[in-house]
Each structure stands twice: as C-alpha cells, then as structure tokens.
Design an enzyme around this catalytic site. Sequence first.
Site, PDB file in Angstrom:
ATOM      1  N   ASP A 263       0.862  -1.166   0.000  1.00  0.00           N
ATOM      2  CA  ASP A 263       0.000   0.000   0.000  1.00  0.00           C
ATOM      3  C   ASP A 263       0.912   1.234   0.000  1.00  0.00           C
ATOM      4  O   ASP A 263       2.134   1.141   0.150  1.00  0.00           O
ATOM      5  CB  ASP A 263      -0.946  -0.016   1.216  1.00  0.00           C
ATOM      6  CG  ASP A 263      -2.171   0.866   0.974  1.00  0.00           C
ATOM      7  OD1 ASP A 263      -3.206   0.650   1.614  1.00  0.00           O
ATOM      8  OD2 ASP A 263      -2.083   1.777   0.114  1.00  0.00           O
TER       9      ASP A 263
HETATM   10  C1  GLC Z   1      -4.337   4.262  -0.129  1.00  0.00           C
HETATM   11  C2  GLC Z   1      -5.247   3.125   0.265  1.00  0.00           C
HETATM   12  C3  GLC Z   1      -5.357   2.063  -0.791  1.00  0.00           C
HETATM   13  C4  GLC Z   1      -5.260   2.700  -2.152  1.00  0.00           C
HETATM   14  C5  GLC Z   1      -3.842   3.221  -2.293  1.00  0.00           C
HETATM   15  C6  GLC Z   1      -3.613   3.921  -3.624  1.00  0.00           C
HETATM   16  O1  GLC Z   1      -3.568   4.673   0.974  1.00  0.00           O
HETATM   17  O2  GLC Z   1      -4.978   2.473   1.497  1.00  0.00           O
HETATM   18  O3  GLC Z   1      -6.606   1.385  -0.592  1.00  0.00           O
HETATM   19  O4  GLC Z   1      -5.541   1.754  -3.168  1.00  0.00           O
HETATM   20  O5  GLC Z   1      -3.487   4.108  -1.244  1.00  0.00           O
HETATM   21  O6  GLC Z   1      -4.357   5.085  -3.699  1.00  0.00           O
END
Ligand code: GLC
Length: 735
Positions: A263
């Site tokens: 993430d």
């Molecule tokens: C965010 C979220 C995740 C998302 C990613 C990209 O922090 O936790 O669900 O897909 O970053 O935006």
Amino acid sequence: MTVEALQELLDDMSLAEKIGQMNQVIGSFYTGESVATGPMADKGFTEENIGLAGSVIGVSGADAEKRIQKGYMEKHPHQIPLLFMLDVINGYRTVFPIPLGQGAAFEPELSMRCARMAAQEAAVSGVHVTFSPMADLVRDARWGRVMESTGEDPYLNSLYAAAMVRGYQGEDLRKAGSVAACVKHFAGYGAPDAGRDYNTVELSEHTLRQFYLPAYEAGIQTGAALVMTAFNTIDGIPATGNRRLMRQILREEMGFDGVLISDWAAIEEMLCHGYCADRTQAAQRAVTAGVDVDMMSGVYAEQLTALVQDGKVPEALIDEAVMRILTLKNALGLFEAPFKDADEEKEKQIILCEEHRALAREAARKSFVLLKNEGVLPLSDKKKTAYIGPYVDSRNLMGAWSITGETKDVATLRESVLEQCADIDAVFCCGCPMTDSGRKLEGFLECTDEMVSAEEQQRMMDEAVEAAKACGQVVLLLGEDRRQSGEAASSAGIQIPGIQQELLDRVCAVCDQVAVVLFSGRPLDIRQIAEKAQAVLLAWMPGTEGARALVDVLSGRYSPSGKLPMSFPYCVGQVPVHYNEYPTGRPHVPGKDKDRFRSKYLDIPNSPLYLFGFGLTYTSFSVSPVVLDRDHMTKDEILTASVTVRNTGSVEGTETVQLYIRDVAASVVRPVKELKGFCKVTLQPDEQQNVRFFITEKELCFLTENGRWESEPGAFEVFIGTSSLADAPARFEYR
Ligand code: GLC
C-alpha cells in the site's frame, strides 16, 4: 510474449532495470509536474530510477496515458511498457453506490456488472489495474473505510469479492474492457483497534482465518491478478514485511502467484512501526516477505541495488518479483499493445453512456434499505411535499473514493424530482448546512465549505419549518458529508451533525409525515431519527444516478429491497458489533433471564438498533416455518431446507430470503448463526413461492481445533427468514 521470451528478456535486463520494475511512482513525474528533487529526492527518487519505474499510479485519460507510455518506452533500454494503476473503487466516471451500499443489494452479480462497466470506462481511459475489490471484513462503524467493504459477513463478502474480480478482469485480461483486479488490504485491515484508521490489529489466528481471510481468498481463487498489503500489523509484524502472512498464507496456502504490491509508502512505514531500523532493513524485509512492487516509498529504488550487490538479498528474489510483474504486463498484452484499450474516441462513446447510467440507477435503487415505514412511503401524489435538508441540492453523492467521478455528472435531488414529476406540488429548501460550523472535513479532493453565519443558519431553519408546516409530507435529506467516511476518516461519534439533529427535531415537531433519507458511508447511531421520523430510507452514498434512483423509490415506481450488510449499532458504545457473534457462557436473552450475571450492558440493549440482513419493502411478506426433507445427514448427502414465502401486502415487492445455520456444539465455539445462502424473490400481492436451500457438508465446515477447514458431527439448527433475526430453527443431526 511466450514464457521463454519473458525469461530471455529478464535475463537480458540489468539489475537497475529489474529493480526499476519493482518501483511504482506517481504519473506527475512523467508530465513534469513533479520532479525528483527536494522531498522526492529524499524518498530515493531520481531521474534515473523514475525512467526505469515499472508502474504508475494515479494517471487516467487515454491521451495522458498514451503520451506518458510513448515517452517512457522510447527511453527504456528494453522498451518495457509501464503498468497504469488507479483506484477505481465504485466506478470510474459513472459512479455506482459505494461498496457497502452494493453489499446491501445482496446481489453480487449486479456488482459484477457494475465492475464490468467500471472496467470498460477505465480501460478506454488507459487504466490497466484497479485497486479493487477491497475485501476487508468490517465490524466497527467508527472506521471510515467500512464504506469500501461489503460488510460484516465472510460469506457475503466472499461472493462480492469474487464477483467484482470477475467483473473487472472478464475472461481474459488481454480482451478489451478488462483491467486487472487487486484484492486488498491483505490482511485484517478492517479490524483496527478502536476503529482508528492505520491502528494496530489484534486478531487471534482463529478469528483471522475464520472470519477475515475468506473474502480475500475468494477473490484470489477467482484469479485476481494482484493483492495489496495492509498498513497494519498482524501478530506484531507489519503485513508488508510479514513473511508468514505473505509467503506461507498468501502464496503457499492460498496459491497466489500474482503481483503483491505494497500500500502507499507502506514499506517505508515499517520504520514508523518500529519494525525496521532503517530503509535498508525495510527494503530487505519487504522483498524477503515477497512484496513485488513498492508503491511510492522509493525504498526499493534506493536500497535494493546495494543489498543485491552486497549479497544481502539474493538476485533470485529480485528475478522472482520481476518475473511476476512482467508476466502481468504480458497477460494484459502490453508488450504487443502498450496502449491497450486507451482510445479518445471510445472514451467519448463509453463513458457515462446511457447503459452505464441506467445500471448505476438500478444499482442505487437496489442499495437503498428501508429501515422504518409507518405509511409515509411511497409518497402520496395527493399531498404537497417539502424536500428539506443539506442533501436537497448536493451533487456529492459518490462517496469518498470516487476520485475520477465528477459532480457535474450528478443530478441533485431537486433536479431529479422536477425532471420526473414536473407538475409536482413541492417546495425545496436546504434547512441547514451539511455540518456544524467549524467542523474540519478533509478529503482527497479538498473542497472548502463556505461558512454559514448564525443568522443565515437561523433563516434557513425557519424557512424549512415553515415549509414543513405548509406541506402534508416531508422528505428530510440528511446524513454525513461524503468526506466523513473513507480513508483516514475514523470518527468516535457516529451521529448526524448537531445542526441536522436540530433540523430533524424542529421539522418533526410540526409535521407527522416525515420520511428521512439518510446519506452515509457507515452505520450511524440513528436512534433519534428512528424515533422521530415516520420513515427512514438509508441511501448510503448512491453514486452518479443516486438522486434519480431515490425519486424512483420515493415515488413508489420501485419498492426498496436492500438489506443491511453491516449492523447499525444502538450507539457507538456497542461497536464492534456483528450478528454472527459467539453465544458466550452467559448469554443474555432480553426478558428471559432474571439473573444479573449475564453478558449484557446495564444501560443499553445488546442488540444493534438494526441487525445484519434487515430491510423492509413497500409490501410485507410471510415466511412459513422451516421444513427439512430429513432430520439427519452425512457428509455425502444433501439436506433440503425449504419455506414458503408469500407477499401479504398490496404491491409487488422483492424479498431476500436468508439461510442461516448454527453449529450447536463443536471443537471450537461457533457463532449463534451464520449466513450460508440467500435468494431474492419478487412476488405480486398474494403470490407465494417455495424457496429451497441445499445444505451440503460445505455449509457445515469451519476451522476446527485442528486448524483444518472441516465439518464435525453433531446437532445443527437451520434458520430461514428475512434477516438475521430469523428464529424458530429446524434441527438436524449431522453424522
Ligand atoms: C491508499 C489506500 C489504498 C489505495 C492506495 C492507492 O492509501 O490504502 O486502498 O488503493 O493508497 O491510492
């Protein structure tokens, strides 16, 4: 490309090129809006490693994708195409209800169709991968991201995760209109302590496996091409560096051989967790755990080369990760067609086309949950109607994750009413601002709320009360602002803002025909609303066509049919709360036990205000007692449980008949009941239908004390009803 050709490519790549594939950066690096200096340089981004990055996050638009892809490939030593990834959570430009609302439809196939259309719009806009479905099980309404889940039940969530993966990916990723799906957040992200986002997750191995893992696994078994790591720890180790979670459980036990992406900045955040002393250790632990792509932390780009050269990370680990990334690009056909579906002309044809809008409207209608109705709905066309509330003229109906949705595409409630009922006798007024003055709201797409003076607030309220007095019926459109749920939007209080509460009180004081339409990204404490209003219709965040769908239902053209995928607590003191709880050694049955020493509160009931699976329609249904075709079964047999459902009301309606099973005694404690099947039936007045469920060993399996997913002999109870309140079970022996 063939597998052999991919291997040849890998063998021919430099170490820098290989590590580049494991680095994901924002698209603005390629458009010049971001440069690898200052803070970005501190993160380890350099012109060189940006030029070798394997994927991009946050770009959309056919033209932008083509320009970036073309420019990038011209400079890349092996012309390896970029992967373009984006959060397409509940739609691209045509935005569907938030996933929690989609879960309320109890119709996974509908969400598959929504995902398919979202994929079509995203694909022509140059997107290759969506960071969806979110398969996190949720039980705590304080956590803002419950809006992205399909709820508290592992069985329902599993069906939705699988359906969404099928919708996004279709039969073949190379085919037009397909994007790769990414199951997230592995694992257990939906259970943060105190409902506070990014907080510690403490789950027993049993609870993790019995309740939280099934939906991820369902998405993976359906063929999801990617999985995303969770921000939280599992067993005291951050998921992103957790070898046991990622190597043993995800890859070996679940058989996942796709791309594992961190993430956002989660690799670097292992320093904050106190799990890694520095970025070098973070890189080493993440790549050893099997994380293939580093989303925007820069740690891989900065650290992996030296780790390999110093022999601290085998190049074989790099090769393994890079081969998975190249294999994904190959599955998408990017080596032969690096622009894939990106097409400016098709963007104009497909995006927001009538078919997509129609599905968004159908999905919204089916997401609405009627929680209370004392004859106010559907609205009478003989009475003057006052539409009152901060949602009367709002276009913010798409939820916190609709980053590519545009409010200009959304009709307001007022516009929708006038569009569908031109000659209606109605008045519209806002009544109050969305939130209490001075309340800070954040959100991806910052928007500053103009401050409303106390005098203006008073004027708005007085106007609304006068309107309510002058009308025979009121629709009160209340709820959270869309920025009050979603990521980093945890809330200790789960009631509507005080100013809206005041509006409710004053309107209900002058009118006794009030229907509240509630917009929310999470279950709320709605005791006051339920007590004062004569009807409550839960609309969630209903998407681009949400207001039009509301008029469809408020007018009676369609009956609501949604069911709660997540319990609405009596109050925040009850959370986390869920229907499939364990009975405990001292179960409390209201009114049936005088013994003080029972599992209960002194000040509130145990039961949520509205339980999982609950939802009314404009008609009524009866469900006969459960009939079993036998009183015992063995593992190779099928037991049939059936009921007769009858429409006892005066209009057509759709009921979701639900099957729950209880394992009365087992080698580990078992929930008081578990959803094991459901069936939606649409019946005309007085029409009835026999509904049958087939119970096999599969429905009786659980994680036993042996740590195996298996069944055990003993007594079982079968409940069939219209919500998890179903009682009067039938019993059978499993031998
Ligand atoms: C965010 C979220 C995740 C998302 C990613 C990209 O922090 O936790 O669900 O897909 O970053 O935006």
